[in-house]
Design an enzyme around this catalytic site. Structure first.
Site, short mmCIF file in Angstrom:
data_model
loop_
_atom_site.label_atom_id
_atom_site.label_comp_id
_atom_site.label_asym_id
_atom_site.label_seq_id
_atom_site.Cartn_x
_atom_site.Cartn_y
_atom_site.Cartn_z
N LYS A 49 0.78 -1.18 0.06
CA LYS A 49 0.00 -0.25 0.03
C LYS A 49 0.76 1.11 0.08
O LYS A 49 0.56 2.08 -0.78
CB LYS A 49 -1.06 0.00 1.14
N GLN A 93 -4.60 -1.40 9.61
CA GLN A 93 -4.66 -2.88 9.01
C GLN A 93 -5.28 -3.83 9.83
O GLN A 93 -4.93 -3.91 11.39
CB GLN A 93 -3.33 -3.13 8.70
N ASP A 116 -11.07 3.44 4.47
CA ASP A 116 -11.74 2.29 4.40
C ASP A 116 -13.15 2.22 4.35
O ASP A 116 -13.72 1.00 4.24
CB ASP A 116 -11.17 1.24 5.50
#
Ligand code: NAP
Length: 278
Positions: A49, A93, A116
């Site tokens: 990422k 994460q 997210d």
């Protein structure tokens, strides 16, 4: 002939458009990623990422913690990032170490920086049929892939296997919004095959080898979200690709289908949040 839904090709197209946009921006977004623990897969995902963001011209920082990090340390860091104007997107994460309450951690992220789309505010907006700041990355990637191949959603029967907050529930809501008839299945669903055989579009997000060709009708669309290693250590999805691709009209491969679309959506979301904050 079966069409393989090429997530890598669409990801590359999205990245080249994003790069053009980012090159023209005088100020750039900054994505902060929190990584707690030493899960090897998570370490690889986070590294990718960061690298992807930087290649596109997005600033990226990774904040790492050992597996014994406390909840209050993580909450304090999130508060600091929420208040830091130069940080425009925050990602925690998953999975987090077992002793950490992931809902408490995610809930602490400012919705405007929740890249997210997993905070209760953003999921709540989505479930109410309103616009969240951004849509969760994997579901968004799945819809982008379906749209790229002009696969009709309106009025179709979509069967979603898996009911996580990350994939199953939000993708079902996004499909409902697009006028699909959605059936949700999970580990307690009885006679799964009877349901999957009625699917025009099947989305499997389980993480186990669950879908064979006898469970599907001809010419359906198959989206394989699952990703895991089989007993030989080979990465595979939930779907028996070799046999299902003989009967499906469209199928997404693993790797190369939904995975690249998730990272493409993450980068799109990072830029969308920046545009909304600025
Ligand atoms: P999760 O939270 O573990 O959810 C798995 C779901 O599968 C649960 O709802 C579970 O039902 C259901 N399930 C388990 N066994 C089943 C069975 N035999 N029949 C029917 N349903 C069953 O997983 P997740 O986070 O949604 O991820 C699912 C998979 O997608 C994983 O392999 C993950 O690695 C992968 N993934 C890939 C991407 C990508 O970018 N490619 C992104 C996210 C996730 P219950 O609710 O009843 O337990």
């Amino acid at each position: 002939m079966t069409v393989v839904l090429d997530g890598k090709k669409l990801r590359d197209k999205i990245f080249s458009d994003l790069k053009v946009k980012l090159d023209k921006m005088s100020e750039k977004p900054t994505l902060a990623v929190i990584l707690a623990g030493d899960d090897p897969a998570s370490q690889i995902y986070v590294r990718n990422k960061k690298k992807t963001a930087e290649n596109l011209g997005i600033n990226s920082i990774v904040i790492e913690y050992p597996a014994d990090v406390t909840e209050s340390e993580l909450l304090a860091k999130i508060e600091e990032l929420n208040n830091n104007k130069s940080i425009t997107a925050i990602l925690v994460q998953l999975p987090l170490p077992k002793h950490i309450d992931k809902f408490r951690i995610i809930d602490a992220i400012l919705p405007q920086k929740d890249v997210d789309g997993l905070t209760p505010y953003n999921l709540g907006k989505l479930f109410a049929g309103e616009e969240p700041y951004v849509y969760p990355c994997t579901p968004k990637g799945i819809l982008l892939l379906l749209d790229e191949y002009k696969i009709d959603i309106d009025g179709k029967h979509v069967v979603v296997i898996g009911r996580s907050n990350l994939v199953g529930k939000p993708v079902a809501q996004m499909l409902l919004k697009r006028n699909a008839t959605v059936t949700m299945c999970h580990s307690h669903t009885k006679n799964l095959s009877d349901i999957t055989k009625t699917a025009d579009i099947l989305i499997s997000a389980v993480g186990k080898n669950v879908i064979g060709e006898k469970m599907l009708k001809s010419d359906c669309v198959v989206i394989d979200v699952g990703i895991f290693k089989n007993s030989n250590g080979k990465v595979r999805g939930d779907v028996d690709f070799e046999n299902v691709s003989k009967i499906a009209a469209y199928i997404s491969p693993v790797p190369g289908g939904v995975g690249p679309m998730t990272i493409a959506s993450l980068m799109l979301n990072t830029v969308e949040l920046f545009d909304k904050i600025m």
